[in-house]
Design a protein around this motif. Structure first.
Motif, mmCIF file in Angstrom:
data_model
loop_
_atom_site.group_PDB
_atom_site.id
_atom_site.type_symbol
_atom_site.label_atom_id
_atom_site.label_comp_id
_atom_site.label_asym_id
_atom_site.label_seq_id
_atom_site.Cartn_x
_atom_site.Cartn_y
_atom_site.Cartn_z
ATOM 1 N N VAL A 126 48.488 52.116 37.766
ATOM 2 C CA VAL A 126 48.186 51.342 36.563
ATOM 3 C C VAL A 126 48.047 52.277 35.368
ATOM 4 N N ASP A 127 48.435 51.807 34.203
ATOM 5 C CA ASP A 127 48.283 52.589 32.979
ATOM 6 C C ASP A 127 46.819 52.681 32.574
ATOM 7 N N ALA A 128 46.474 53.780 31.925
ATOM 8 C CA ALA A 128 45.094 53.997 31.481
ATOM 9 C C ALA A 128 44.648 52.924 30.497
ATOM 10 N N GLU A 129 45.578 52.317 29.793
ATOM 11 C CA GLU A 129 45.229 51.294 28.799
ATOM 12 C C GLU A 129 44.517 50.110 29.446
ATOM 13 N N LEU A 130 44.995 49.688 30.632
ATOM 14 C CA LEU A 130 44.350 48.572 31.321
ATOM 15 C C LEU A 130 42.968 48.965 31.814
ATOM 16 N N LEU A 131 42.831 50.164 32.332
ATOM 17 C CA LEU A 131 41.520 50.629 32.786
ATOM 18 C C LEU A 131 40.538 50.660 31.622
ATOM 19 N N ASP A 132 40.968 51.160 30.490
ATOM 20 C CA ASP A 132 40.105 51.193 29.305
ATOM 21 C C ASP A 132 39.668 49.786 28.913
ATOM 22 N N ALA A 133 40.612 48.836 28.977
ATOM 23 C CA ALA A 133 40.295 47.459 28.599
ATOM 24 C C ALA A 133 39.288 46.840 29.568
ATOM 25 N N LEU A 134 39.469 47.066 30.855
ATOM 26 C CA LEU A 134 38.546 46.531 31.854
ATOM 27 C C LEU A 134 37.144 47.101 31.667
ATOM 28 N N GLY A 136 35.991 48.241 28.846
ATOM 29 C CA GLY A 136 35.502 47.734 27.571
ATOM 30 C C GLY A 136 34.892 46.341 27.679
ATOM 31 N N PHE A 137 35.440 45.521 28.572
ATOM 32 C CA PHE A 137 34.925 44.168 28.755
ATOM 33 C C PHE A 137 33.904 44.078 29.899
ATOM 34 N N GLY A 138 33.512 45.218 30.439
ATOM 35 C CA GLY A 138 32.471 45.232 31.463
ATOM 36 C C GLY A 138 32.913 44.742 32.822
ATOM 37 N N VAL A 139 34.217 44.653 33.047
ATOM 38 C CA VAL A 139 34.722 44.201 34.348
ATOM 39 C C VAL A 139 34.663 45.321 35.382
ATOM 40 N N LEU A 140 34.860 46.536 34.932
ATOM 41 C CA LEU A 140 34.952 47.697 35.818
ATOM 42 C C LEU A 140 34.203 48.860 35.185
ATOM 43 N N SER A 141 33.583 49.671 36.017
ATOM 44 C CA SER A 141 32.878 50.847 35.518
ATOM 45 C C SER A 141 32.765 51.875 36.631
ATOM 46 N N PRO A 142 32.517 53.147 36.291
ATOM 47 C CA PRO A 142 32.298 54.147 37.335
ATOM 48 C C PRO A 142 31.087 53.780 38.189
ATOM 49 N N ALA A 143 31.021 54.323 39.394
ATOM 50 C CA ALA A 143 29.874 54.090 40.258
ATOM 51 C C ALA A 143 28.610 54.617 39.594
ATOM 52 N N PRO A 144 27.442 54.047 39.904
ATOM 53 C CA PRO A 144 26.188 54.543 39.318
ATOM 54 C C PRO A 144 26.047 56.051 39.501
ATOM 55 N N ALA A 159 44.098 44.450 41.446
ATOM 56 C CA ALA A 159 44.141 43.005 41.234
ATOM 57 C C ALA A 159 44.339 42.679 39.759
ATOM 58 N N ALA A 160 43.647 43.430 38.886
ATOM 59 C CA ALA A 160 43.786 43.207 37.447
ATOM 60 C C ALA A 160 45.217 43.476 36.992
ATOM 61 N N ALA A 161 45.860 44.467 37.600
ATOM 62 C CA ALA A 161 47.244 44.770 37.255
ATOM 63 C C ALA A 161 48.163 43.616 37.662
ATOM 64 N N ASP A 162 47.922 43.028 38.842
ATOM 65 C CA ASP A 162 48.720 41.882 39.280
ATOM 66 C C ASP A 162 48.558 40.706 38.322
ATOM 67 N N LEU A 163 47.314 40.479 37.887
ATOM 68 C CA LEU A 163 47.064 39.383 36.954
ATOM 69 C C LEU A 163 47.668 39.678 35.586
ATOM 70 N N SER A 164 47.618 40.935 35.185
ATOM 71 C CA SER A 164 48.188 41.330 33.899
ATOM 72 C C SER A 164 49.682 41.064 33.849
ATOM 73 N N ALA A 165 50.341 41.214 34.996
ATOM 74 C CA ALA A 165 51.777 40.966 35.049
ATOM 75 C C ALA A 165 52.115 39.504 34.756
ATOM 76 N N LEU A 173 39.016 38.334 32.417
ATOM 77 C CA LEU A 173 38.456 38.625 33.737
ATOM 78 C C LEU A 173 36.944 38.789 33.725
ATOM 79 N N ARG A 174 36.353 38.716 32.555
ATOM 80 C CA ARG A 174 34.899 38.844 32.460
ATOM 81 C C ARG A 174 34.198 37.754 33.278
ATOM 82 N N ILE A 175 34.817 36.578 33.386
ATOM 83 C CA ILE A 175 34.194 35.483 34.145
ATOM 84 C C ILE A 175 34.047 35.848 35.616
ATOM 85 N N PHE A 176 34.974 36.664 36.133
ATOM 86 C CA PHE A 176 34.886 37.088 37.529
ATOM 87 C C PHE A 176 33.709 38.039 37.734
#
Length: 238
Positions: A126-134, A136-144, A159-165, A173-176
């Motif tokens: 996946v491109d870094a742009e999608l990771l940054d977006a996830l 940014g919206f609090g969907v994904l973050s590094p482990a504590p 999964a986010a990449a599949d949905l992005s397609a 995806l924030r609702i998830f």
């Protein structure tokens, strides 16, 4: 095992091995045997396996110690070494989720994996742009305690990449994330009495039961979600 016993194990495969060599590899941080109260080295079977890997990587693949050290560090983070050994460590295939999971899916094995940001992007494709977006919206973050990402982060990104397609953006995806947090809170609420009981009685069995209850509730929530989505889709296609 003593260092002499380790020598006896390794000599048939590595005739040139010496005690000085083992001590040198220890000084380089490639193996860390325990110590007795008197200060003598005590090696475990895992230590022997690490030594065997180091010696074979040097002899058969001419890998420098720097690369070997990086590979061992990756192994300690839950990755596995592919064949050929010269390739980069990868995420074990067993961590790829398939089908609707049961309670054992939540045993924490995937959460124990530690990936760098670059490894996460490489494994997901996946491109870094999608990771940054996830993020940014609090969907994904590094482990504590970051900066590591766990195996669950890898699955979220895939999964986010599949949905992005299909045109579904990170902001959708924030609702998830919200739903997942609520399901976890529900599971923990049900298991809380068992956890408190285990703390009062110092019962490891009770604590383990509380953890199992959380896993069972999480699995039931996913089955419920799957059934509801499948049922709704079925009604729209009739």
């Amino acid at each position: 095992m003593t260092i002499g016993e380790v020598m006896a194990i390794l000599i048939p495969e590595f005739p040139d091995i010496t005690i000085s060599k083992i001590r040198f590899l220890e000084e380089q941080g490639l193996v860390e045997p325990g110590r007795t109260a008197a200060g003598y080295r005590k090696f475990s079977s895992d230590d022997v396996d690490r030594l065997r890997y180091v010696l074979s990587a040097q002899r058969d693949h001419y890998l420098p110690l720097k690369v070997i050290r990086e590979n061992l560090e990756a192994l300690d983070r839950g990755l596995e070494l592919p064949d050929p050994v010269e390739a980069a460590p990868r995420v074990p295939p067993a961590l790829v989720v398939q089908g609707v999971p049961g309670a054992d899916r939540f045993d924490g094995h995937a959460a124990g994996l530690r990936l760098t940001r670059s490894e996460l992007l490489r494994e997901s494709g996946v491109d870094a742009e999608l990771l940054d977006a996830l993020e940014g919206f609090g969907v994904l973050s590094p482990a504590p305690g970051g900066p590591w990402y766990d195996g669950e982060a890898l699955e979220v990104l895939r999964a986010a990449a599949d949905l992005s397609a299909h045109g579904i953006e990170a902001r959708h995806l924030r609702i998830f994330r919200t739903a997942a947090d609520r399901e976890v809170a529900l599971a923990e609420q049900v298991a809380a009495p068992l956890q408190r009981s285990g703390q009062r009685s110092a019962s490891s069995e009770q604590a383990a039961r509380a953890e199992q209850v959380v896993r069972e509730i999480a699995a039931a929530c996913l089955r419920l979600h799957t059934a509801l989505v499948a049922g709704a889709l079925g009604r729209t296609t009739r």
